[in-house]
Design a protein around this motif. Structure first.
Motif, PDB file in Angstrom:
ATOM      1  N   PHE A 179       0.810  -1.211   0.000  1.00 50.00           N
ATOM      2  CA  PHE A 179       0.000   0.000   0.000  1.00 50.00           C
ATOM      3  C   PHE A 179       0.853   1.275   0.000  1.00 50.00           C
ATOM      4  O   PHE A 179       0.398   2.310  -0.463  1.00 50.00           O
ATOM      5  N   GLY A 180       2.075   1.177   0.522  1.00 45.30           N
ATOM      6  CA  GLY A 180       2.972   2.327   0.499  1.00 45.30           C
ATOM      7  C   GLY A 180       3.274   2.758  -0.928  1.00 45.30           C
ATOM      8  O   GLY A 180       3.391   3.939  -1.235  1.00 45.30           O
ATOM      9  N   THR A 181       3.353   1.770  -1.824  1.00 45.56           N
ATOM     10  CA  THR A 181       3.686   2.086  -3.217  1.00 45.56           C
ATOM     11  C   THR A 181       2.563   2.851  -3.908  1.00 45.56           C
ATOM     12  O   THR A 181       2.791   3.528  -4.895  1.00 45.56           O
ATOM     13  N   VAL A 182       1.327   2.715  -3.418  1.00 42.96           N
ATOM     14  CA  VAL A 182       0.235   3.456  -4.056  1.00 42.96           C
ATOM     15  C   VAL A 182      -0.166   4.673  -3.241  1.00 42.96           C
ATOM     16  O   VAL A 182      -1.261   5.199  -3.372  1.00 42.96           O
ATOM     17  N   GLY A 183       0.727   5.088  -2.347  1.00 40.22           N
ATOM     18  CA  GLY A 183       0.567   6.372  -1.694  1.00 40.22           C
ATOM     19  C   GLY A 183      -0.279   6.400  -0.442  1.00 40.22           C
ATOM     20  O   GLY A 183      -0.677   7.468   0.002  1.00 40.22           O
ATOM     21  N   TYR A 184      -0.592   5.247   0.133  1.00 38.58           N
ATOM     22  CA  TYR A 184      -1.376   5.242   1.372  1.00 38.58           C
ATOM     23  C   TYR A 184      -0.454   5.392   2.579  1.00 38.58           C
ATOM     24  O   TYR A 184       0.730   5.078   2.521  1.00 38.58           O
ATOM     25  N   ASP A 185      -1.068   5.855   3.674  1.00 41.37           N
ATOM     26  CA  ASP A 185      -0.311   5.925   4.915  1.00 41.37           C
ATOM     27  C   ASP A 185      -0.025   4.515   5.404  1.00 41.37           C
ATOM     28  O   ASP A 185      -0.811   3.604   5.154  1.00 41.37           O
ATOM     29  N   PRO A 186       1.082   4.323   6.115  1.00 42.98           N
ATOM     30  CA  PRO A 186       1.346   2.973   6.635  1.00 42.98           C
ATOM     31  C   PRO A 186       0.300   2.563   7.667  1.00 42.98           C
ATOM     32  O   PRO A 186      -0.275   3.404   8.350  1.00 42.98           O
ATOM     33  N   PHE A 187       0.079   1.264   7.717  1.00 46.66           N
ATOM     34  CA  PHE A 187      -0.894   0.704   8.656  1.00 46.66           C
ATOM     35  C   PHE A 187      -0.184   0.519   9.995  1.00 46.66           C
ATOM     36  O   PHE A 187       0.689  -0.323  10.139  1.00 46.66           O
ATOM     37  N   HIS A 188      -0.580   1.331  10.972  1.00 47.68           N
ATOM     38  CA  HIS A 188       0.050   1.213  12.292  1.00 47.68           C
ATOM     39  C   HIS A 188      -0.795   0.325  13.182  1.00 47.68           C
ATOM     40  O   HIS A 188      -2.002   0.462  13.226  1.00 47.68           O
ATOM     41  N   PHE A 189      -0.159  -0.574  13.890  1.00 50.89           N
ATOM     42  CA  PHE A 189      -0.889  -1.459  14.794  1.00 50.89           C
ATOM     43  C   PHE A 189      -0.191  -1.411  16.152  1.00 50.89           C
ATOM     44  O   PHE A 189       0.807  -2.078  16.380  1.00 50.89           O
ATOM     45  N   GLU A 190      -0.754  -0.566  17.007  1.00 52.13           N
ATOM     46  CA  GLU A 190      -0.113  -0.324  18.307  1.00 52.13           C
ATOM     47  C   GLU A 190      -0.417  -1.450  19.281  1.00 52.13           C
ATOM     48  O   GLU A 190      -1.408  -2.174  19.126  1.00 52.13           O
ATOM     49  N   PHE A 191       0.408  -1.546  20.313  1.00 56.20           N
ATOM     50  CA  PHE A 191       0.220  -2.564  21.342  1.00 56.20           C
ATOM     51  C   PHE A 191      -1.097  -2.332  22.094  1.00 56.20           C
ATOM     52  O   PHE A 191      -1.798  -3.290  22.450  1.00 56.20           O
ATOM     53  N   THR A 192      -1.432  -1.043  22.308  1.00 54.80           N
ATOM     54  CA  THR A 192      -2.701  -0.744  23.009  1.00 54.80           C
ATOM     55  C   THR A 192      -3.891  -1.222  22.181  1.00 54.80           C
ATOM     56  O   THR A 192      -4.893  -1.678  22.730  1.00 54.80           O
ATOM     57  N   ASN A 193      -3.767  -1.104  20.836  1.00 51.86           N
ATOM     58  CA  ASN A 193      -4.836  -1.610  19.968  1.00 51.86           C
ATOM     59  C   ASN A 193      -4.994  -3.116  20.125  1.00 51.86           C
ATOM     60  O   ASN A 193      -6.109  -3.635  20.138  1.00 51.86           O
ATOM     61  N   LEU A 194      -3.865  -3.792  20.243  1.00 50.93           N
ATOM     62  CA  LEU A 194      -3.885  -5.251  20.410  1.00 50.93           C
ATOM     63  C   LEU A 194      -4.622  -5.618  21.698  1.00 50.93           C
ATOM     64  O   LEU A 194      -5.504  -6.492  21.703  1.00 50.93           O
ATOM     65  N   LEU A 195      -4.275  -4.921  22.779  1.00 51.44           N
ATOM     66  CA  LEU A 195      -4.934  -5.187  24.066  1.00 51.44           C
ATOM     67  C   LEU A 195      -6.427  -4.905  23.972  1.00 51.44           C
ATOM     68  O   LEU A 195      -7.251  -5.656  24.486  1.00 51.44           O
ATOM     69  N   LEU A 196      -6.741  -3.823  23.270  1.00 51.45           N
ATOM     70  CA  LEU A 196      -8.144  -3.436  23.107  1.00 51.45           C
ATOM     71  C   LEU A 196      -8.915  -4.510  22.345  1.00 51.45           C
ATOM     72  O   LEU A 196     -10.048  -4.860  22.701  1.00 51.45           O
ATOM     73  N   ILE A 197      -8.291  -5.060  21.310  1.00 45.83           N
ATOM     74  CA  ILE A 197      -8.960  -6.087  20.494  1.00 45.83           C
ATOM     75  C   ILE A 197      -9.133  -7.371  21.299  1.00 45.83           C
ATOM     76  O   ILE A 197     -10.181  -8.015  21.243  1.00 45.83           O
TER      77      ILE A 197
END
Lengths: 236, 293
Positions: free
Chosen positions: B249-267
């Protein structure tokens, strides 16, 4: 616990009338045998008394409370009734202790309104006592029910019905799988408990027991009723 | 204590079906988590694209002071966050980069042929119609030759992204519906297989709540297991898949997909809660539908 049936009729299907206009009034502390051939309606009558079934017409009252399907009061009455089912209805994968002591948790003990701690020492002591009174070894406590003989399983079912010292004991063929000695151990215990004030109803087709115990007997035959009243404790 | 023991005994007795339910639940909730994260990211891209969108403005003069003058006027327009003058060298370099086939021709162009232009950025919280109004105002400024808005292309891209994101959310709810269906089926089976024992317990005076309580404990234990499985799977996904995903997705100009540790805990926590709620609902429903004396 006083038990009253007024004009009770029970039919499972349109053409299968099991009981018709039955009236029964068993005083508190009474003893009653229910006799009759297979299919005469003994089990149906007992199921009506314990609130497992409900009459097609008429009323059933236990301890002054009318049993009505779905009513919370019916549930409260069940805690004061000990039932021995004809098919035992044991939890075969569980231990003897778990089977016998389970009413203590869901119900009550004697006059106490609170359930006992299922895992507590009091529950263990009461289980041992009731097993011993029925001639069963306390070594069986941790045995799984499926490992026991038919006679032992029947006595486990009786022990479960008696453990919380119910006001009313309803037993459906409680000695069907027992030998002579154990049959009389059980019947002697029932009489002893009856003398102490427990109301007892026993369904049996064993004429020898009825003859020797000499208590009022309700004879059921294809929906009709014949009464053999011996000590006046039972009024029809 | 009895209820707890009954729950543990239940799990042990139905080990295979319990395991299958945990695996099935985890798969559904994992898919839900992945879709939820992706949808959220897409909608975030949508917002980012809206917020950072800029327009190019071409000036009808090549004179520096005229261009400065237009810049001053632009900065006074409502809805404009910032603006900058694009140098002719920068413009030429942009053309060469984006149209490499024409690079030779573009390099050959004289700098005096290339029009003077500015890049205008809108305020981040600007509304769609406000931005349209701002573009109209910019078009009306004296000295402005043309405003390259690209609204149609951008609007269709934004709509596609938004629908994709919303579709993801719809899929998410549908999956939860499937999960509920599986749970209801599980408890319905449980009811039939243990009908005799439940009737027995009922005959001792057990209330419906007492009957359902071991199931609630069982559902709780299974939900904890489901949360852990989802967590471990997502952690694995983060370690092995995220880099590949971002490279693409970086090659087509999108922002990188961030996956934080807090998101993991939340999920993990959300998976446990969703699973437990499904167990609560299903066990309650099964018991309500069962005619108890």
């Amino acid at each position: 616990m006083r038990v009253s049936l007024k004009q009770v009729t029970k039919a499972y299907h349109q053409n299968s009338l099991v009981l018709k206009n039955l009236n029964l009034d068993l005083a508190e502390g009474g003893f009653l045998f229910v006799a009759g051939d297979s299919g005469a309606g003994k089990t149906s009558l007992l199921k009506l008394i314990v609130g497992e079934e409900f009459p097609t017409s008429g009323t059933v009252t236990c301890g002054g409370i009318r049993l009505i399907e779905g009513a919370g009061s019916s549930l409260q009455i069940r805690k004061r009734i000990g039932v021995v089912h004809q098919d035992y209805r044991l939890m075969k994968e569980r231990t003897v202790f778990e089977n016998v002591a389970i009413p203590l948790f869901f119900g009550r003990h004697g006059r106490s309104t609170k359930p006992l701690n299922f895992m507590g020492s009091a529950a263990l002591r009461l289980t041992e006592e009731v097993l011993q009174s029925l001639g069963l070894s306390t070594k069986l406590l941790d045995a799984k029910v499926k490992e026991l003989s038919g006679g032992e399983q029947q006595r486990i079912a009786i022990a479960r019905a008696l453990i919380n010292k119910p006001d009313l004991l309803v037993a459906d063929e409680p000695t069907g799988s027992l030998d002579h000695d154990h049959t009389w151990t059980v019947m002697d215990l029932f009489q002893k408990l009856n003398i102490q004030g427990m109301t007892v109803i026993v369904a049996t087709h064993d004429r020898d027991i009825i003859r020797k115990v000499r208590k009022p007997t309700l004879h059921l035959s294809a929906g009709s009723v014949r009464v053999d009243e011996r000590d006046g404790a039972c009024i029809f | 204590m009895y209820f707890l023991k009954a729950a543990l005994l239940g799990i042990r007795r139905r080990l295979l079906s319990s395991l299958l339910l945990v695996v099935g639940s985890s798969s559904i909730l994992l898919a839900m988590a992945a879709i939820g994260l992706w949808s959220n990211w897409l909608l975030q891209q949508n917002e980012n694209m809206k917020a950072h969108r800029s327009v190019a403005i071409f000036v009808d003069s090549r004179n520096d002071s005229d261009v400065e003058d237009v810049l001053t006027k632009i900065m006074q327009v409502k809805g404009v966050d910032s603006a900058r003058i694009i140098s002719t060298e920068e413009f030429q370099s942009f053309l060469s980069q984006h149209f490499p086939d024409l690079a030779a021709a573009v390099d050959g162009l004289g700098l005096d042929i290339i029009p003077r232009s500015l890049e205008v950025f809108f305020s981040k919280d600007i509304h769609y119609f406000e931005r349209l109004e701002t573009v109209r105002t910019l078009e009306g400024l004296s000295g402005v030759q043309r405003v390259d808005d690209g609204m149609d292309r951008m609007a269709s891209a934004l709509t596609s992204i938004r629908w994709l994101g919303l579709g993801g959310y719809f899929l998410l709810f549908s999956l939860y519906g499937v999960f509920l269906f599986v749970c209801v089926g599980h408890y319905q089976n449980l009811l039939y297989s243990e009908a005799q024992e439940l009737s027995l317990v009922r005959s001792f005076g057990a209330t419906k709540f007492m009957i359902v309580l071991p199931w609630i404990f069982e559902g709780f234990f299974q939900s904890v297991a489901v949360g852990l499985v989802v967590g471990v799977s997502l952690l694995g996904g983060k370690t092995y898949l995220l880099e590949v995903y971002n490279q693409f997705f970086g090659t087509v100009g999108y922002d990188p997909f961030h996956f934080e540790f807090t998101n993991l805990l939340l999920i993990i926590f959300a998976s446990m809660i969703l699973s437990f709620l499904a167990h609560l609902f299903s066990s309650g429903l099964a018991l309500l539908r069962w005619r108890l004396h």
